[in-house]
Design a protein around this motif. Structure first.
Motif, mmCIF file in Angstrom:
data_model
loop_
_atom_site.group_PDB
_atom_site.id
_atom_site.type_symbol
_atom_site.label_atom_id
_atom_site.label_comp_id
_atom_site.label_asym_id
_atom_site.label_seq_id
_atom_site.Cartn_x
_atom_site.Cartn_y
_atom_site.Cartn_z
ATOM 1 N N ASP B 31 -3.947 36.743 3.857
ATOM 2 C CA ASP B 31 -2.984 36.894 4.937
ATOM 3 C C ASP B 31 -2.772 35.201 5.745
ATOM 4 O O ASP B 31 -3.621 34.636 5.642
ATOM 5 N N ARG B 37 3.178 35.696 13.681
ATOM 6 C CA ARG B 37 3.407 36.835 12.774
ATOM 7 C C ARG B 37 2.708 36.673 11.623
ATOM 8 O O ARG B 37 2.243 35.898 11.197
ATOM 9 N N ASN B 38 2.250 38.124 11.190
ATOM 10 C CA ASN B 38 1.468 38.235 10.018
ATOM 11 C C ASN B 38 2.246 38.250 8.819
ATOM 12 O O ASN B 38 3.393 38.765 8.846
ATOM 13 N N TYR B 39 1.796 37.178 7.675
ATOM 14 C CA TYR B 39 2.373 37.401 6.355
ATOM 15 C C TYR B 39 1.481 38.056 5.307
ATOM 16 O O TYR B 39 0.352 37.194 5.301
ATOM 17 N N GLN B 46 5.466 34.852 -0.318
ATOM 18 C CA GLN B 46 4.894 34.629 1.040
ATOM 19 C C GLN B 46 5.327 33.675 1.832
ATOM 20 O O GLN B 46 5.721 33.500 2.971
ATOM 21 N N ALA B 49 9.285 33.769 2.390
ATOM 22 C CA ALA B 49 9.397 34.492 3.903
ATOM 23 C C ALA B 49 9.046 33.808 5.274
ATOM 24 O O ALA B 49 9.883 33.766 6.061
ATOM 25 N N VAL B 50 8.010 32.759 5.179
ATOM 26 C CA VAL B 50 7.700 32.233 6.264
ATOM 27 C C VAL B 50 8.983 31.039 6.503
ATOM 28 O O VAL B 50 9.221 30.821 7.597
ATOM 29 N N ASP B 53 11.785 32.799 8.066
ATOM 30 C CA ASP B 53 12.029 33.060 9.489
ATOM 31 C C ASP B 53 11.770 31.636 10.299
ATOM 32 O O ASP B 53 12.342 31.734 11.264
#
Lengths: 395, 236
Positions: B31, B37-39, B46, B49-50, B53
């Motif tokens: 993780d 925020r947790n991914y 992964q 997605a970061v 955002d």
């Protein structure tokens, strides 16, 4: 009649300063890449040194001999002029020194070294520029600072205006073209015109000196050692000018000796020879100003005590600061020597830093320019109230 | 999060040289927490997605808007302009073409005069292009950029070159630009008529003073050097 008490001496120094008869100068040379302090000023008397520094180590005598200084310390054979100044008490070494930075990134280490802030991340101004701000009241409107190089080192950059000069080696534009461009700017763009005029004036002094004696144009050609000398010559001529700058910064790179560092010959030897030539050029070209000058050469951190697998050394911690100038109470190696015993090495690999470089620099600024401990601890080197200015560096 | 993100080398068997490559066996699993925020672990997704955002974070819109306005308008761009550009960035979900169109359509982008000084790269490349000078030897250009403190693709630190006017128009830099203009003019004198270069580079924006200075120059290379040093050519 009783002779004057010894304690009167400092008071009379202060009064001389107050009367404005002193005209002190300070030059900061940033050595980029992290200098191997154990090769620049080898601790030839430390019993652990020869084995630890291996193929790069110097000795007190014999075919690996360095130039003897004082006690356990010697100077790299490239530093012949510096050694001569040391013998004349015009040079001082501070060993086992470091900034507060303890990681191993050149960029961050140089930012901390030059910005004077406790941590990386702030590059809006350098500590020498803030020194200029603190001194600006004494000479309103005069540019006391000089940044040398195509891009001035961060240490002198910031809000306080500074003169700039760089060694170009280009054939200068002829006088007729220059006059026409200045005339055009006077009509259409006065702010560019003012900058160009300042740049032309600085180049003239750097190339010819401010006093008679014939033009002696520094040349950007030649080998790296000659270039380092020429840069120092130009800067020294500007500093020698009666109403010229009094505080200068320049930078030399190439000290990141991961491979084939060399001992008496090689990469480091050549860079140190250039630095030595620069020290020599300052002493030769500052004239009477040399008596009141300190040139201090500093680097972002040191290098590993042991030699790596590619005949070089890697990023380390403790290193040296080299000071030269007629204003120094010199001929000394100042070190709270940590020794090179295995258990004393920083993180098991580096010379342990026992002196904070900021204390050395604060001591120079206090004694050269009379800056108060409070100014030094708050605006010049923020958050350093606990680091005392080193005393007694200046005569 | 970025571990395993790589590029294909010149001899790579899995992609064109320089192409993006995800090496899953180089990726640190687990993780990640970024900005609170947790991914969850998802390989290359992964990190993507970061980045998605981060791109939508309001601070990014403001950062990009500020950088564009600072580069094209002024060191201290009008605050309203930055706000407007940041808003466009958010509204268009980060479409830079939309943001760029908004920039050039906004009167506030054209107001600050005189404009910013050209960077060394813009100045040197601009001079050669205006003169129509063709050369296969990159040496003089690279040397000029070194002298002006902007060595090609080699900024001193990872934060890149300065984008401020003062950094590029210091006294020593202006003196260097004069010497370089002279040396470029000597090199390029055979390739162009100075008045034609003036017209190509500046068109109607050349001031009467500049035009007169170029017309009255004592030689062709002096005229060319005057074009390069003209305030309208030095500034954008």
């Amino acid at each position: 009649m009783a002779p004057p008490a010894l304690s009167a001496a400092p008071a009379s120094c202060r009064s001389r300063r107050a009367a404005g008869t002193r005209d002190p100068r300070l030059v900061v040379i940033i050595l980029r890449g992290a200098v191997d302090g154990l090769s620049a000023i080898p601790p030839v008397g430390d019993p652990d040194y020869p084995e630890l520094h291996g193929e790069l180590a110097f000795a007190a005598s014999g075919e690996r001999a360095a130039l003897p200084l004082a006690g356990a310390f010697a100077a790299h054979p490239s530093l012949a002029a510096f050694k001569r100044m040391f013998d004349q008490k015009h040079a001082t070494i501070v060993h086992a020194v470091a900034t507060g930075y303890r990681d191993r990134s050149h960029f961050d280490g140089q930012d901390v070294l030059e910005s004077g802030y406790p941590a990386p991340g702030r590059t809006d101004s350098g500590w020498l520029n803030r020194t200029l701000s603190a001194l600006s009241g004494s000479a309103p409107g005069r540019k006391l600072g000089l940044g040398v190089g195509a891009t001035a080192p961060l240490v002198v950059r910031g809000p306080a205006p500074a003169l700039g000069w760089a060694l170009s080696g280009l054939a200068p534009a002829d006088g007729d073209l220059t006059a026409r461009v200045l005339d055009l700017y006077a009509h259409c763009d006065p702010s560019l015109g003012e900058r160009l005029r300042d740049g032309l004036a600085a180049e003239k002094v750097a190339a010819e000196g401010s006093t008679a004696g014939g033009p002696k144009k520094p040349s950007a050609g030649g080998n790296p050692v000659d270039q380092m000398r020429s840069v120092a010559e130009g800067a020294a001529r500007l500093l020698a000018t009666p109403d010229g700058p009094r505080v200068a910064a320049l930078a030399f790179d190439g000290f990141d000796t991961h491979q084939n560092e060399g001992a008496a010959q090689g990469l480091l030897a050549q860079r140190l020879k250039g630095l030595d030539a620069a020290f020599d050029a300052f002493s030769e070209n500052l004239g009477d100003g040399w008596k009141e000058t300190v040139v201090v050469a500093i680097t972002e951190f040191g290098r590993t005590a042991r030699v790596n697998g590619t005949h070089g050394t890697d990023h380390g911690t403790g290193t040296v600061a080299l000071l030269a100038g007629g204003a120094l109470a010199g001929g000394r190696v100042i070190a709270d020597w940590p020794s090179l015993r295995p258990e004393r090495l920083y993180e098991g690999r580096d010379l342990h830093p026992t002196t904070d470089l900021r204390g050395v620099l604060k001591g120079l600024l206090a004694d050269q320019f009379g800056l108060s401990p409070r100014t030094l601890a708050e605006s010049i080197f923020p958050d350093t109230a606990s680091i005392a200015p080193m005393k007694g560096l200046i005569v | 999060m970025l571990t395993g993100w790589s590029v294909a080398g010149p001899e790579s068997a899995v992609g064109d040289s320089g192409a993006f490559l995800f090496k899953s066996n180089w990726h640190e699993p687990g993780d990640r927490t970024i900005l609170g925020r947790n991914y969850a672990p998802a390989g290359v997704e992964q990190g993507r997605a970061v980045l998605d955002d981060l791109a939508r974070h309001p601070a990014t819109a403001r950062h990009i808007a500020t950088k564009l306005a600072r580069h094209f308008v002024a060191d201290e761009p009008p605050a309203g302009l930055v706000d407007a550009l940041a808003q466009k960035f958010r509204d268009s979900d980060g479409d830079l073409a939309v943001v760029a169109t908004a920039l050039v359509s906004d009167d506030r982008a054209w107001a600050p005069r005189p404009g910013k000084i050209r960077t060394p790269l813009e100045f040197i490349v601009g001079a050669a292009r205006a003169a129509g000078f063709q050369s296969t030897d990159p040496g003089p250009y690279l040397h000029a950029l070194d002298l002006l403190g902007m060595p090609l693709w080699r900024p001193a630190g990872p934060n890149g070159f300065s984008d401020s006017d003062d950094a590029w128009s210091s006294p020593e830099a202006m003196k260097m630009r004069l010497d370089l203009s002279w040396s470029m003019a000597q090199r390029m004198r055979g390739s162009a008529e100075p008045l034609a270069v003036l017209s190509t580079a500046l068109g109607d924006t050349a001031s009467p003073d500049t035009r007169q200075a170029v017309e009255r120059a004592g030689s062709r290379e002096q005229a060319l050097a005057l074009v390069f040093m003209a305030p309208e050519f030095q500034r954008r």
